[in-house]
Motif scaffolding. Sequence first.
Motif, mmCIF file in Angstrom:
data_model
loop_
_atom_site.group_PDB
_atom_site.id
_atom_site.type_symbol
_atom_site.label_atom_id
_atom_site.label_comp_id
_atom_site.label_asym_id
_atom_site.label_seq_id
_atom_site.Cartn_x
_atom_site.Cartn_y
_atom_site.Cartn_z
ATOM 1 N N SER A 92 9.387 0.048 5.713
ATOM 2 C CA SER A 92 9.240 0.985 4.602
ATOM 3 C C SER A 92 9.520 2.404 5.072
ATOM 4 O O SER A 92 9.696 2.651 6.257
ATOM 5 C CB SER A 92 7.817 0.898 4.020
ATOM 6 N N ASP A 93 9.539 3.316 4.125
ATOM 7 C CA ASP A 93 9.803 4.724 4.461
ATOM 8 C C ASP A 93 8.511 5.489 4.740
ATOM 9 O O ASP A 93 8.502 6.709 4.743
ATOM 10 C CB ASP A 93 10.616 5.406 3.358
ATOM 11 N N ASP A 94 7.418 4.784 5.003
ATOM 12 C CA ASP A 94 6.136 5.416 5.300
ATOM 13 C C ASP A 94 6.074 5.748 6.798
ATOM 14 O O ASP A 94 5.983 4.845 7.625
ATOM 15 C CB ASP A 94 5.003 4.457 4.931
ATOM 16 N N PRO A 95 6.143 7.035 7.175
ATOM 17 C CA PRO A 95 6.139 7.396 8.596
ATOM 18 C C PRO A 95 4.847 7.005 9.313
ATOM 19 O O PRO A 95 4.839 6.795 10.519
ATOM 20 C CB PRO A 95 6.340 8.911 8.612
ATOM 21 N N GLU A 96 3.741 6.897 8.579
ATOM 22 C CA GLU A 96 2.465 6.499 9.170
ATOM 23 C C GLU A 96 2.398 4.989 9.433
ATOM 24 O O GLU A 96 1.688 4.539 10.316
ATOM 25 C CB GLU A 96 1.310 6.895 8.239
ATOM 26 N N ASN A 97 3.126 4.226 8.651
ATOM 27 C CA ASN A 97 3.078 2.770 8.740
ATOM 28 C C ASN A 97 4.460 2.197 8.397
ATOM 29 O O ASN A 97 4.645 1.615 7.326
ATOM 30 C CB ASN A 97 2.001 2.242 7.775
ATOM 31 N N PRO A 98 5.443 2.345 9.294
ATOM 32 C CA PRO A 98 6.824 1.965 8.964
ATOM 33 C C PRO A 98 7.069 0.455 8.884
ATOM 34 O O PRO A 98 8.052 0.021 8.307
ATOM 35 C CB PRO A 98 7.647 2.583 10.089
ATOM 36 N N VAL A 99 6.159 -0.363 9.444
ATOM 37 C CA VAL A 99 6.319 -1.806 9.417
ATOM 38 C C VAL A 99 5.004 -2.450 8.997
ATOM 39 O O VAL A 99 3.942 -2.100 9.499
ATOM 40 C CB VAL A 99 6.744 -2.355 10.805
ATOM 41 N N THR A 100 5.093 -3.382 8.039
ATOM 42 C CA THR A 100 3.945 -4.189 7.655
ATOM 43 C C THR A 100 4.339 -5.660 7.718
ATOM 44 O O THR A 100 5.544 -5.992 7.726
ATOM 45 C CB THR A 100 3.438 -3.845 6.234
ATOM 46 N N PHE A 101 3.340 -6.536 7.765
ATOM 47 C CA PHE A 101 3.597 -7.961 7.927
ATOM 48 C C PHE A 101 2.975 -8.753 6.800
ATOM 49 O O PHE A 101 1.930 -8.405 6.268
ATOM 50 C CB PHE A 101 2.998 -8.460 9.250
ATOM 51 N N GLY A 102 3.618 -9.858 6.487
ATOM 52 C CA GLY A 102 3.076 -10.856 5.591
ATOM 53 C C GLY A 102 3.253 -12.207 6.266
ATOM 54 O O GLY A 102 4.246 -12.433 6.958
ATOM 55 N N ILE A 103 2.294 -13.086 6.090
ATOM 56 C CA ILE A 103 2.363 -14.417 6.694
ATOM 57 C C ILE A 103 2.129 -15.447 5.597
ATOM 58 O O ILE A 103 1.179 -15.350 4.829
ATOM 59 C CB ILE A 103 1.300 -14.579 7.798
ATOM 60 N N THR A 104 3.028 -16.437 5.544
ATOM 61 C CA THR A 104 2.856 -17.533 4.607
ATOM 62 C C THR A 104 2.943 -18.840 5.381
ATOM 63 O O THR A 104 3.517 -18.895 6.465
ATOM 64 C CB THR A 104 3.940 -17.540 3.503
ATOM 65 N N VAL A 105 2.412 -19.883 4.805
ATOM 66 C CA VAL A 105 2.547 -21.216 5.395
ATOM 67 C C VAL A 105 3.881 -21.759 4.939
ATOM 68 O O VAL A 105 4.198 -21.745 3.741
ATOM 69 C CB VAL A 105 1.388 -22.133 4.966
ATOM 70 N N ALA A 106 4.694 -22.204 5.898
ATOM 71 C CA ALA A 106 6.051 -22.680 5.581
ATOM 72 C C ALA A 106 6.024 -23.928 4.733
ATOM 73 O O ALA A 106 5.081 -24.659 4.714
ATOM 74 C CB ALA A 106 6.806 -22.932 6.867
#
Length: 106
Positions: A92-106
Amino acid sequence: MEIDPLQFFLINSDSKKHVMSIEIFDFNNESVFKENYTIDPEEKISSPKIKAELGQYRYEIILDNKFTFEQKIQADYAADVSSSEALYIYISDDPENPVTFGITVA
């Protein structure tokens, strides 16, 4: 039963192009996958299916050669109720938090 392969997805919600390095380590801390990606704005990239053994894997993610992130994922048997986890990596373009994660069960 077979073990589901590992898979991840890169999603760039930023208005800039980024370079992402992803390396996956197994439960013995040995590298099982390493690749660099250039991802354009609004682009989504799916990884190949990566053969896995039962256990926990560690993803080391480097964004633009300056931000390092780590995430753990579980590889499990293919089944109706539970199976390996798939990792979603959002830029994302958030300089404080440029990467976030999501986890799903395949």
